[in-house]
Every structure is written in C-alpha cells, then in structure tokens.
Design a protein around this motif. Sequence first.
Motif, short mmCIF file in Angstrom:
data_model
loop_
_atom_site.label_atom_id
_atom_site.label_comp_id
_atom_site.label_asym_id
_atom_site.label_seq_id
_atom_site.Cartn_x
_atom_site.Cartn_y
_atom_site.Cartn_z
N SER A 121 24.81 16.83 -23.56
CA SER A 121 25.44 15.82 -24.78
C SER A 121 26.22 16.13 -25.45
O SER A 121 26.75 17.09 -26.06
N ARG A 149 25.84 11.07 -19.18
CA ARG A 149 25.61 9.92 -20.05
C ARG A 149 25.60 8.66 -19.05
O ARG A 149 24.95 7.93 -18.92
N VAL A 207 21.58 8.71 -18.42
CA VAL A 207 21.10 8.13 -19.38
C VAL A 207 21.49 6.48 -19.17
O VAL A 207 20.53 5.90 -19.75
#
Length: 376
Positions: A45, A88, A92
């Motif tokens: 992250s 990501r 994600v």
Amino acid sequence: MTDSTAPQQRLRVLAAMSGGVDSAVAAARAVEAGHDVTGVHLALSANPQSFRTGARGCCTIEDSRDARRAADVIGIPFYCWDMAERFRADVVDDFVEEYRAGRTPNPCLRCNEKIKFAALLDKALALGFDAVCTGHYATVVTTAEGRRELHRASDAAKDQSYVLGVLDDRQLAHALFPLGDTTTTKDEIRAEAERRGLAVARKPDSHDICFIADGDTQGFLAKHLGTAEGDILDEDGRTVGTHQGAYGFTVGQRKGLRIGHPAPDGKPRYVLDISPVDNTVTVGPKEALDVVALTAIRPRWCGEPPTGPDSYTAQLRAHGEETPVTAEVVDGELRVEFAEPVRGVAPGQAVVLYQGTRVVGSATISTTRRRERVTG
C-alpha cells in the motif's frame, strides 16, 4: 513420491515474510533445511496505515517491523519491496471491478496468483534466486518421474491449497511450503516460534481483507462504486424491497436484506441473483439456491489439463467442503457437474479440482445452472 522441501541441493530461497508467525517459521525451517535464505516483506500500500492494523492484516507498517525483527532473529538478510502499484492494479482494482460486474471475487487467491507467485517470483528469478518460500499450508511433492505436484497440507484444518490452485507448472517448480509437509498444528507452530525466540509467536492470525481498513466491505465498495438505489425482487419479479447498491449482496446471503414484505410461506429468503445491468437483486427460498452444474473460465492447471470427462472432487470456497463432481474442458472452459446439488455458489468464486489430495487446477466461475424446482 518424495517431499520436495527436503533439499537435494542448497538453493537460494527468497522467503516472503508477511510479519506473521507462519511465514516466520517457514523462513526459519528453510534455513534449517540448508538453504541460503533471504527475507522480503512486500509493501502493498502507498499508505500502509490504510490497511488493517492491530496485528490482523498482513501488509501494515507494524507487520513490516515484525517481519524485520523475525529475520534478525533467524539471522537472514531482509529487504522490503514496494509492490503497491502492482497490488492496487491486480488485486484491489480487480476486486472492485468484479463486484461492479455482480461477481464475488477472492482477493487472497488473486494476490497469490498475481503478486506472490508472479510479480515476486519473476523478480526473484531475475535476481538469481531458485525459489520463493511462503508460510502457506500446502505440500509440493515430486513424483518418481520428477514431476512436481501440489497437494493438500498434512494438517487438513489448516490446508490452504484452495488459494494456491492458481499456480501453474512454472510457478510450482519454484515454490517451497515448509509448513505443509508436517502434521504439526497451529498451536505447535506457535510453540516452535517461541522456541526459536520469534516475537510473533502469539500474534493473532490475519483475517478478512487486508486492504479494507475497518472491515466494512460494503462501505469500501460504496466509496469506490457510489450508491445506486435499485429494487429487490422476488422470483416472480415483484418488488419486495430496495437497496443502495447491488454490489452489497452476495449469492446465498440471508441477513441484512431489509425486505419489507414477508414471503407468503413465512420462510426466510436468500439472495438468488445479482444483476448489475438493471441494478436488481433477486431473492427466494433456500431450495432455489441448489446448483447442479457450473461453467468456469480462465482455467489454470497445476500440471497437465484434463483430457476428457473425469471424476474429481471440487472445493468452492477457502474453507469449504469437497464435493464429488464430473468435469471436463470444452472450448477452453471448464464444465462441472455436481453429483449432488450444492448451495451458495456465485460467479466470481474459484472452483478448485482435486484428485485425492492432489490439486488439479482452478478456474473462475462464470455461470451456474440450478436444479429445476417442482411446483404445484
């Protein structure tokens, strides 16, 4: 068959260290087995504080520190690699888009496929490492012919072969799972960590989705997808309630439906279908969830793909039971027929096929066929 974690030669091993007890003990066992081990923690992250904290995630700042301390105790070099952008995009964003399309994804499975055994392994091999070691509970064995196979862990209660069913031959050839070949329980792993002086010995296991900081999946999806009021319909198409976003439901869900009209028979209703096209959710009786067959796309095989219809067992969720099936590949898609109807099967989930303890492969469920209901 032989245990492939027992080294025939000294390997250069990159140990993925999440900051938890399993990966720390796995790294220590790899060292004890005679390998040249380097630890690495993946920074997933750009803002680690947005990930789960309180020792419940696997990607936070405190996890990175725990991993470093474990590496120091084990006596191996340690690095932290930034893979936030790749995580990501591949995990994600994929998670959000799958829900947008009305499907139910498994982000941990996608992380294993795209991050730990694709991005991480590719980088490891480029740097001259021979294998990636993780704390997963699964077993890699080598047949008499020299072929490597993925099998369930000896400890069935901790088996994680389901989320590793996405590994292909190349990835399997460079994978080490030092925890999966022993019958030790999780309590024994923690006791081993204490004997080794690892401070993570009593650290709680990670649960839920690491990139959803407060555990509120529906709130996370609402932030990314917005709210959109739609209808909740019964099987006859009558409106029985409303919702703020179809993505907030999963097939088989019973609680939290907020339906204002009770069913005619007074029995509970369950989510049967989610339609992102018209933003509707269909509900009905439990019996209407019975699935007798499914089609799955993007199959990945841990070895040779099936050549024709054959008998297997299938697992449909990470901690689900096995069920007997007949399966075959038709035009690149996996077709599965269940010996007995199963419930709670949703597009986006993974179906993993087994023959005995061996993992045959995995595919993403695209459509299901339900048992015809007898009325009247």
